[in-house]
Design a protein around this motif. Structure first.
Motif, PDB file in Angstrom:
ATOM      1  N   THR A  81      -5.820   2.920  -3.101  1.00 41.11           N
ATOM      2  CA  THR A  81      -6.414   2.804  -1.378  1.00 41.11           C
ATOM      3  C   THR A  81      -5.963   2.694  -0.706  1.00 41.11           C
ATOM      4  N   SER A  82      -6.108   3.053   0.777  1.00 40.34           N
ATOM      5  CA  SER A  82      -5.179   3.196   1.942  1.00 40.34           C
ATOM      6  C   SER A  82      -5.111   1.376   1.800  1.00 40.34           C
ATOM      7  N   ASN A  86      -1.568  -0.826   2.611  1.00 44.41           N
ATOM      8  CA  ASN A  86      -1.204  -1.194   4.215  1.00 44.41           C
ATOM      9  C   ASN A  86      -0.874  -2.768   3.740  1.00 44.41           C
ATOM     10  N   SER A 104       6.251   2.149   0.364  1.00 43.28           N
ATOM     11  CA  SER A 104       5.706   3.953   0.735  1.00 43.28           C
ATOM     12  C   SER A 104       6.197   4.662  -0.087  1.00 43.28           C
TER      13      SER A 104
END
Length: 113
Positions: A81-82, A86, A104
């Protein structure tokens, strides 16, 4: 999700081993970070210790590129998920480090010196 991350890490550990800092070393050092990446909360001290150890072991551009590729493969091989991304992106700064790459899937590891 943790079992999927573990499976990806184990596959990567078997595939990557050419550089002085192997993918299996990278996976072992970063494994304590999985709980933070998945759940958030406080970053485990063992996670920061692992990131710091990797940073000190990766002395050459080839080493740093190898570590980056292993991290990138692990992140890219898992649905996330984002929020998970993060959390991964925030790890170095939360551990007091400024790394020459981001955790990333979009990082260009070849550009790391």
């Amino acid at each position: 999700m943790k079992s999927l991350l573990l499976a990806v890490c184990l596959v990567l550990a078997l595939r990557c081993g050419e550089a002085a800092v192997s993918c299996s070393t990278t996976v072992a050092e970063l494994y304590p970070c999985v709980s933070y990446i998945v759940q958030g909360g406080n970053v485990p001290e063992s996670c920061c210790n692992g990131i710091k150890a990797l940073n000190s072991q990766a002395q050459t551009a080839a080493d740093r590129q190898s570590v980056c590729r292993c991290i990138k493969s692990a992140i890219g091989g898992v649905s996330y998920t984002s929020n998970n991304l993060n959390n991964a992106l925030s790890l170095p700064s939360k551990c007091g480090l400024n790394l020459p790459y981001k955790f990333s899937p979009s990082t260009n590891c070849d550009s790391i010196n």
